[in-house]
Design an enzyme around this catalytic site. Structure first.
Site, PDB file in Angstrom:
ATOM      1  CG  ASN A  48      -0.402  -0.057   2.539  1.00 33.65           C
ATOM      2  OD1 ASN A  48       0.521  -0.822   2.804  1.00 33.65           O
ATOM      3  ND2 ASN A  48      -0.950   0.730   3.447  1.00 33.65           N
TER       4      ASN A  48
ATOM      5  CD  GLU B 186      -1.394   5.177   4.814  1.00 31.46           C
ATOM      6  OE1 GLU B 186      -2.026   4.296   5.397  1.00 31.46           O
ATOM      7  OE2 GLU B 186      -0.800   6.104   5.422  1.00 31.46           O
TER       8      GLU B 186
ATOM      9  CD  GLU C  51      -5.329  -6.041  -1.402  1.00 34.02           C
ATOM     10  OE1 GLU C  51      -5.990  -6.551  -0.489  1.00 34.02           O
ATOM     11  OE2 GLU C  51      -4.905  -4.859  -1.358  1.00 34.02           O
TER      12      GLU C  51
ATOM     13  CB  CYS D 148      -8.594  -4.831  -3.459  1.00 35.47           C
ATOM     14  SG  CYS D 148      -7.467  -3.410  -3.492  1.00 35.47           S
TER      15      CYS D 148
END
Length: 135
Positions: free
Chosen positions: A45, A47, A58, A92
């Protein structure tokens, strides 16, 4: 077709999870998928101060797969910390569905190993996918 090597997926997702850019939530997630070309693609991930602009692990793994030339997901593992299993978010699940069939295995893991296994159909029942659209 041989069963997916979830140990290799776990190692890849665990490794990339540590690289996640999560300065706001401090919630790092890694994902690794086995593609139809036999390669493992990973993502974490990322951000952003403008929260909706961030990217899920994902999505990163799927982007790496597409950039690598593969076309389908054979299996995927999502790695997150905390007491609760970290399953793919709704967006996702739909992203995975674009490249995977209902029977595709989805493993959920934490630092202690695999916590749960699902099929994509269990996570996204009666899903809308590429076959629903005319070619």
């Amino acid at each position: 077709m041989a069963a997916p090597d979830f140990d290799a997926l776990f190692a890849a997702a665990s490794r990339v999870q540590r690289r996640a850019y999560a300065p706001y939530s401090r919630f790092r997630v890694g994902a690794a998928l086995l593609a139809d070309d036999g390669a493992i693609y990973a993502g974490c991930n990322v951000e952003n101060a403008a929260y909706p602009v961030g990217a899920c692990a994902e999505a990163g793994a799927i982007s790496a797969m597409v950039a690598g030339g593969a076309e389908a997901i054979r299996a995927i593992l999502v790695f997150g910390e905390g007491a609760e299993p970290v399953t793919p978010c709704g967006a996702c699940r739909q992203r995975i569905r674009e490249f995977a069939g209902p029977e595709t295995p989805v493993a959920i893991a934490g630092p202690d190993g695999i916590r749960a296994r699902f099929t994509l159909e269990e996570l996204l029942p009666a899903s809308f996918g590429p076959a629903n659209l005319p070619r």
